[in-house]
Design a protein around this motif. Structure first.
Motif, short mmCIF file in Angstrom:
data_model
loop_
_atom_site.label_atom_id
_atom_site.label_comp_id
_atom_site.label_asym_id
_atom_site.label_seq_id
_atom_site.Cartn_x
_atom_site.Cartn_y
_atom_site.Cartn_z
N VAL A 23 -46.68 46.33 -75.19
CA VAL A 23 -46.92 46.92 -73.87
C VAL A 23 -45.60 47.10 -73.15
O VAL A 23 -44.80 46.16 -73.07
N ALA A 24 -45.39 48.29 -72.62
CA ALA A 24 -44.17 48.59 -71.87
C ALA A 24 -44.41 48.41 -70.38
O ALA A 24 -45.45 48.83 -69.86
N SER A 25 -43.46 47.77 -69.72
CA SER A 25 -43.54 47.62 -68.27
C SER A 25 -42.29 48.20 -67.64
O SER A 25 -41.26 48.34 -68.29
N GLY A 26 -42.39 48.53 -66.37
CA GLY A 26 -41.27 49.14 -65.67
C GLY A 26 -41.59 50.58 -65.31
O GLY A 26 -42.70 51.06 -65.49
N ARG A 27 -40.56 51.30 -64.85
CA ARG A 27 -40.78 52.66 -64.35
C ARG A 27 -40.76 53.67 -65.50
O ARG A 27 -39.89 54.54 -65.59
N VAL A 28 -41.76 53.52 -66.38
CA VAL A 28 -41.87 54.38 -67.56
C VAL A 28 -42.47 55.72 -67.17
O VAL A 28 -43.55 55.76 -66.58
N VAL A 29 -41.79 56.79 -67.49
CA VAL A 29 -42.34 58.12 -67.26
C VAL A 29 -43.11 58.57 -68.50
O VAL A 29 -44.24 59.03 -68.41
N THR A 30 -42.48 58.41 -69.66
CA THR A 30 -43.15 58.76 -70.90
C THR A 30 -42.53 57.97 -72.05
O THR A 30 -41.38 57.58 -71.99
N ILE A 31 -43.33 57.75 -73.06
CA ILE A 31 -42.85 57.11 -74.30
C ILE A 31 -42.76 58.18 -75.36
O ILE A 31 -43.77 58.78 -75.74
N ASN A 32 -41.54 58.46 -75.82
CA ASN A 32 -41.34 59.55 -76.76
C ASN A 32 -41.70 59.17 -78.19
O ASN A 32 -42.37 59.92 -78.89
N THR A 33 -41.21 58.03 -78.63
CA THR A 33 -41.52 57.56 -79.98
C THR A 33 -41.80 56.07 -79.92
O THR A 33 -41.33 55.36 -79.03
#
Length: 119
Positions: A23-33
């Motif tokens: 799980v990614a946290s923080g100001r993620v705009v998009t996950i590319n890969t």
């Protein structure tokens, strides 16, 4: 700052299954890969599976047994591992190329989760 948190590792008998999550946290705009790597003591980190907008790919030793997936709405990635073998024992790491407005596209690593396959 983006952080990746993994979970789902543990001890399982040969032939068993585990599902790893990242799980990614923080100001993620998009996950590319998104990818999963594994490492055993004294060896280089090995790419296990990868998912991009073009599709998925797997190292030969896990084809037909592991499935990588992701849910961008939850900023999460997964690795379903079936028919586990003792040689799958390793520390598993997720790796994501994440875009944020502050830093652009950057690769991040999770902290690792131990998978042990043993009877």
């Amino acid at each position: 700052q983006v952080q990746l948190v993994e979970s789902g590792g543990g001890l399982v008998q040969p032939g068993g299954s585990l599902r790893l999550s990242c799980v990614a946290s923080g100001r993620v705009v998009t996950i590319n890969t998104m990818a999963w790597y594994r490492q055993t003591p004294g060896k280089q980190r090995e790419l296990v599976a990868q998912i991009t907008n073009l599709g998925t790919n797997y190292t030969d030793s896990v084809k037909g047994r592991f499935t990588i997936s992701r849910d961008n709405t939850k900023k999460s990635g997964y690795l379903q591992m079936n028919s586990l073998k003792p040689e799958d024992t390793a520390v598993y790491y997720c790796n994501e190329n994440v875009y944020t407005y502050a830093q652009g596209s950057v690769y991040y690593w999770g902290q690792g989760t131990q998978v042990t396959v043993s009877s």
